[in-house]
Design an enzyme around this catalytic site. Structure first.
Site, PDB file in Angstrom:
ATOM      1  N   GLU A 125      32.282  75.689  55.172  1.00  0.00           N
ATOM      2  CA  GLU A 125      33.306  74.871  55.853  1.00  0.00           C
ATOM      3  C   GLU A 125      34.701  75.158  55.296  1.00  0.00           C
ATOM      4  O   GLU A 125      35.616  74.349  55.464  1.00  0.00           O
ATOM      5  CB  GLU A 125      32.990  73.367  55.705  1.00  0.00           C
ATOM      6  N   HIS A 176      34.053  66.605  52.210  1.00  0.00           N
ATOM      7  CA  HIS A 176      33.044  66.469  53.259  1.00  0.00           C
ATOM      8  C   HIS A 176      31.735  66.021  52.622  1.00  0.00           C
ATOM      9  O   HIS A 176      31.242  66.670  51.683  1.00  0.00           O
ATOM     10  CB  HIS A 176      32.855  67.808  53.968  1.00  0.00           C
ATOM     11  N   HIS A 200      27.761  63.642  53.368  1.00  0.00           N
ATOM     12  CA  HIS A 200      26.754  63.222  54.355  1.00  0.00           C
ATOM     13  C   HIS A 200      26.304  61.796  54.027  1.00  0.00           C
ATOM     14  O   HIS A 200      25.183  61.596  53.547  1.00  0.00           O
ATOM     15  CB  HIS A 200      25.548  64.168  54.306  1.00  0.00           C
ATOM     16  N   GLU A 210      39.370  44.437  53.112  1.00  0.00           N
ATOM     17  CA  GLU A 210      40.245  45.513  52.618  1.00  0.00           C
ATOM     18  C   GLU A 210      40.188  46.805  53.442  1.00  0.00           C
ATOM     19  O   GLU A 210      41.027  47.680  53.257  1.00  0.00           O
ATOM     20  CB  GLU A 210      39.922  45.852  51.162  1.00  0.00           C
ATOM     21  N   HIS A 269      26.300  64.010  61.463  1.00  0.00           N
ATOM     22  CA  HIS A 269      26.481  65.002  60.396  1.00  0.00           C
ATOM     23  C   HIS A 269      27.113  64.376  59.139  1.00  0.00           C
ATOM     24  O   HIS A 269      26.535  64.439  58.072  1.00  0.00           O
ATOM     25  CB  HIS A 269      27.344  66.169  60.923  1.00  0.00           C
TER      26      HIS A 269
HETATM   27  P1  13P Z   1      27.934  74.632  52.391  1.00  0.00           P
HETATM   28  O1  13P Z   1      26.742  74.677  51.446  1.00  0.00           O
HETATM   29  O2  13P Z   1      28.259  75.979  52.940  1.00  0.00           O
HETATM   30  O3  13P Z   1      29.118  73.969  51.716  1.00  0.00           O
HETATM   31  O4  13P Z   1      27.529  73.730  53.641  1.00  0.00           O
HETATM   32  C1  13P Z   1      27.125  72.405  53.482  1.00  0.00           C
HETATM   33  C2  13P Z   1      27.495  71.528  54.613  1.00  0.00           C
HETATM   34  O5  13P Z   1      27.470  70.324  54.473  1.00  0.00           O
HETATM   35  C3  13P Z   1      27.896  72.128  55.915  1.00  0.00           C
HETATM   36  O6  13P Z   1      28.456  71.191  56.758  1.00  0.00           O
HETATM   37 ZN    ZN Z   2      27.852  69.066  56.202  1.00  0.00          ZN
END
Ligand code: 13P
Ligand code: ZN
Length: 272
Positions: A116, A140, A142, A170, A211
């Site tokens: 990413e 980023h 999850h 908050e 995602h």
């Molecule tokens: P990478 O291991 O390439 O960082 O990918 C993980 C991920 O969450 C892709 O969206």
């Molecule tokens: Zn991801």
């Protein structure tokens, strides 16, 4: 001095470990990048390999020419960052055109920056355009509850923002601009990077349906705190849904206006 004694590397590793401890980084899930300040790059210069090969990014990001980033590696597990930093993270420099990068430190054994990377860089560029030099971190992850909500709520910015704002007082102060929402997309490419960057102009958080989230912030504390706040709000929303009972009261649009006034926050009133 060890590379891992550098303040920005310590902060990065601590944030990665905190994200893993929260359960937001199963396997290689998630990625983190940090745009170095000039003083930090100067302090770290002794460990840089300036003979490394340039690699094309597949896109040009002229706003980020000559900028230096600390990045997580592609396919690397967040749980391994703290014990084995140089194999799992690295420092990358962009060239004068913003079209290629080279690895100055870390990402040992032919490792590559996160898949990413383009999304991170385009998001950094969007923040640099919008906020100057203040924003440094793109994250980023999850997060479980937020991902679950992306199956249950309509995928629009007004619904997500209001549902999350109403969960903890908050929230509206922590993310007064609301959250951007994107439908499911193939990850790891230029298309999702461009669509995310277009939203990063106005939001610090973008939901990638089914995602995860992308968060932007000025430093590690604020960016991690933002993800933490959003995920906690999502957890409360999900608990309420799971209770399967009628909600009796909530925070109203008038309450939000009072809150914005009390805290001097410029709230995105289109979501009220
Ligand atoms: P990478 O291991 O390439 O960082 O990918 C993980 C991920 O969450 C892709 O969206
Ligand atoms: Zn991801």
């Amino acid at each position: 001095m060890n590379v891992t004694d550098l303040g920005f590397i310590k902060g990065f590793i601590r944030m990665a470990a905190d994200g893993y401890a929260r359960g937001w980084h199963e396997r290689n899930g998630g990625n983190l990048t940090y745009r170095l300040k000039k003083s930090e790059a100067d302090e770290a210069r002794w460990c840089f390999d300036t003979k490394a090969q340039w690699v094309s990014l597949g896109a040009k990001i002229p706003e980020l020419a000559d900028e230096i980033f600390l990045v997580t590696g592609s396919g690397k597990f967040f749980r391994n960052i703290e014990p084995f930093p140089s194999e799992n993270i690295g420092v990358c420099e962009l060239d004068q055109s913003g079209g290629s990068y080279r690895i100055l430190w870390g990402l040992d054994n032919d490792s590559k920056p996160t898949s990413e990377f383009l999304s991170h860089l385009m998001n950094h560029a969007a923040k640099k355009r919008a906020k100057g030099d203040s924003y440094r971190v793109i994250y980023h992850c999850h997060p479980t509850n937020l991902i679950a909500l992306s199956f249950l709520l309509p995928l629009d910015e007004k619904t997500f923002t209001r549902e999350l704002w109403e969960m903890i007082t908050e929230c509206a102060i922590v993310f007064p601009d609301g959250v951007g929402v994107m439908p499911w997309e193939v990850c790891g490419g230029r298309d999702i990077a461009e669509k995310s960057a277009a939203l990063m102009d106005k939001y610090d958080v973008i939901v990638w349906a089914h995602h995860g989230i992308f968060c932007a912030g000025e430093d590690f504390d604020l960016t991690f705190g933002l993800a933490d706040t959003i995920e906690k709000a999502a957890e409360i929303r999900l608990k309420i849904m799971s209770a399967n009972a009628k909600t009796l009261q909530t925070i109203t649009p008038d309450n939000f206006k009072e809150l914005a006034k009390a805290f001097g926050v410029d709230l995105a009133e289109r979501f009220l």
